[in-house]
Design a protein around this motif. Structure first.
Motif, PDB file in Angstrom:
ATOM      1  N   LYS A  37       6.324   3.177  -9.831  1.00 47.78           N
ATOM      2  CA  LYS A  37       5.267   3.335  -9.319  1.00 47.78           C
ATOM      3  C   LYS A  37       4.392   2.704 -10.308  1.00 47.78           C
ATOM      4  O   LYS A  37       4.600   3.113 -11.409  1.00 47.78           O
ATOM      5  CB  LYS A  37       4.980   4.668  -8.595  1.00 47.78           C
TER       6      LYS A  37
ATOM      7  N   GLY B 258       0.873  -1.104   0.232  1.00 48.58           N
ATOM      8  CA  GLY B 258       0.100   0.026  -0.091  1.00 48.58           C
ATOM      9  C   GLY B 258       0.868   1.189  -0.068  1.00 48.58           C
ATOM     10  O   GLY B 258       1.636   1.341  -0.670  1.00 48.58           O
ATOM     11  N   ASN B 259       0.570   2.184   0.939  1.00 51.24           N
ATOM     12  CA  ASN B 259       1.614   3.493   1.160  1.00 51.24           C
ATOM     13  C   ASN B 259       2.524   3.426   2.199  1.00 51.24           C
ATOM     14  O   ASN B 259       3.073   4.142   2.470  1.00 51.24           O
ATOM     15  CB  ASN B 259       0.515   4.776   1.429  1.00 51.24           C
ATOM     16  N   ARG B 260       2.698   2.041   2.615  1.00 46.94           N
ATOM     17  CA  ARG B 260       3.833   1.942   3.691  1.00 46.94           C
ATOM     18  C   ARG B 260       5.090   2.298   3.290  1.00 46.94           C
ATOM     19  O   ARG B 260       5.523   1.962   1.887  1.00 46.94           O
ATOM     20  CB  ARG B 260       3.658   0.377   4.190  1.00 46.94           C
ATOM     21  N   SER B 261       6.056   2.744   3.932  1.00 41.38           N
ATOM     22  CA  SER B 261       7.341   3.142   3.818  1.00 41.38           C
ATOM     23  C   SER B 261       8.199   2.942   5.131  1.00 41.38           C
ATOM     24  O   SER B 261       9.279   3.429   4.937  1.00 41.38           O
ATOM     25  CB  SER B 261       7.490   4.762   3.743  1.00 41.38           C
TER      26      SER B 261
END
Length: 367
Positions: A268, A206-209
């Protein structure tokens, strides 16, 4: 039921925007709360307010949805057994003759619930992310491995005692670098405790960093290439149905195979515009299922952030063949699918389970 499923399937095959009648299955989200913080789950890095199924949505689901569907999945963005009315909802589903499926971390799974599921030909998915104590508790630090072994033993004993061939027991396994070497052991563990299916899931970023994202298998194609074939062979030997996600992992590796994760360049996924790469396969969700959130929002599955309707304001039948659902069915299998379909990580989606399947340079094109 056979006629209903056949009509539903034909609608999907011919890509029809309208589907006669009702969906085959419905996901209902009993709660968004969870009692653990597994490292592979988005909740591990989120600090959100969680809630249980709205009473109005509960009543409408029982009265308007359950009488018309064939199966219900009592699972959402949380541990379903935390919902105070879970067993009540379970019994309501049984009364309508609906097949019940749920996914659980096992911590609250009682012998009584297991027995009910076996008697009524349900299906339990137990999440087990490691075949050894060390690995399992590294990923799920709030759960003792011995607790899960006890749950596995309870399911096996109950299944053997009641001998219902229509009861299904499956294990979910989120594959990452730290546990992939135990995949063969997981297959053997599934066989030992009577699970007929092992579903290997992609670790959805997902948007995890955060630092844990380096565990994603997209950075380790050589592990996939070695272990997946061995796992398929062992599963065949033991009669276990093994579901593996697709990984187009080689495209993430630099030419130097002795790379480390900080050298990997990940492109991306383009969320708008036409796709240069064709879809991996056709998805059945928009023609088969609805996903209903704790607040009544209706989606085609667990991935979208957009609602196609709300049970508080519309009937399920109105939503199922409403403008939003029809638009989705027309679009999903084109070269311009919705953003959430492009980053899907479930095996039956248009990416085949690889959320980065479309991550490549795109030519300028007009849809």
């Amino acid at each position: 039921m056979f006629f209903k499923k056949s009509i539903n399937k034909l609608s999907r095959i011919f890509n029809l925007p309208r589907v006669p009648g009702y969906p085959i299955g419905a996901w209902i989200e009993p709660t968004t709360r969870c009692n653990v913080r597994c490292k592979t789950c988005g909740k591990f890095v989120l600090d959100e307010k969680y809630k249980d199924l709205d009473p109005e949505v509960y009543d409408k689901f029982v009265n308007q949805v359950l009488p018309h569907i064939c199966e219900v999945i009592l699972t959402g963005w949380g541990e379903p057994l935390l919902f105070p009315r879970f067993e009540e909802l379970l019994q309501k589903s049984f009364e309508f003759g609906v097949k019940v499926i749920f996914i659980t971390n096992g911590t609250l799974l009682t012998k009584e619930i297991i027995e009910d599921m076996v008697k009524h030909s349900g299906q339990i998915y137990l999440s087990v992310d490691g075949a050894t104590k060390e690995t399992f508790e590294f990923i799920r630090p709030q759960i003792k491995f011995e607790k899960i072994i006890g749950v596995l033993e309870n399911i096996k004993k109950c299944s053997e005692r009641l001998k219902n061939p229509n009861f299904k027991f499956s294990i979910n396994f989120v594959a990452i670098r730290s546990n992939l070497s135990e995949l063969i052991q997981m297959i053997e563990l599934a066989h030992k405790y009577g699970a007929g299916e092992l579903c290997v899931l992609n670790f959805w970023l997902g948007n995890r960093s955060d630092e844990f994202t380096s565990e994603s298998l997209k950075y380790y194609p050589e592990m996939i290439d070695k272990i997946f074939p061995e796992a398929q062979t062992r599963a065949l030997e033991l009669g276990i149905k093994l579901i593996l996600p697709y990984y187009g992992a080689s495209k993430y590796s630099p030419e130097n195979k002795n790379h480390t994760t900080d050298k990997v360049i990940v492109k991306k996924v383009p969320l708008t515009g036409c796709l240069k790469k064709p879809i991996f396969q056709k998805c059945y969700s928009p023609w088969r299922d609805v996903y209903i959130t704790v607040e009544g929002g209706v989606r085609p599955c667990c991935m979208p952030t957009d609602y196609l309707g709300n049970l508080k304001m519309q009937s399920l039948k109105e939503i199922w063949n409403g403008e939003n659902f029809q638009r989705l069915r027309k679009r999903i299998h084109t070269d311009n699918p919705p953003p959430y379909c492009r980053i899907c990580n479930v095996a039956w989606g248009i990416t085949g389970g690889d959320e980065n399947y479309f991550a490549e340079a795109q030519e300028d094109r007009v849809c």
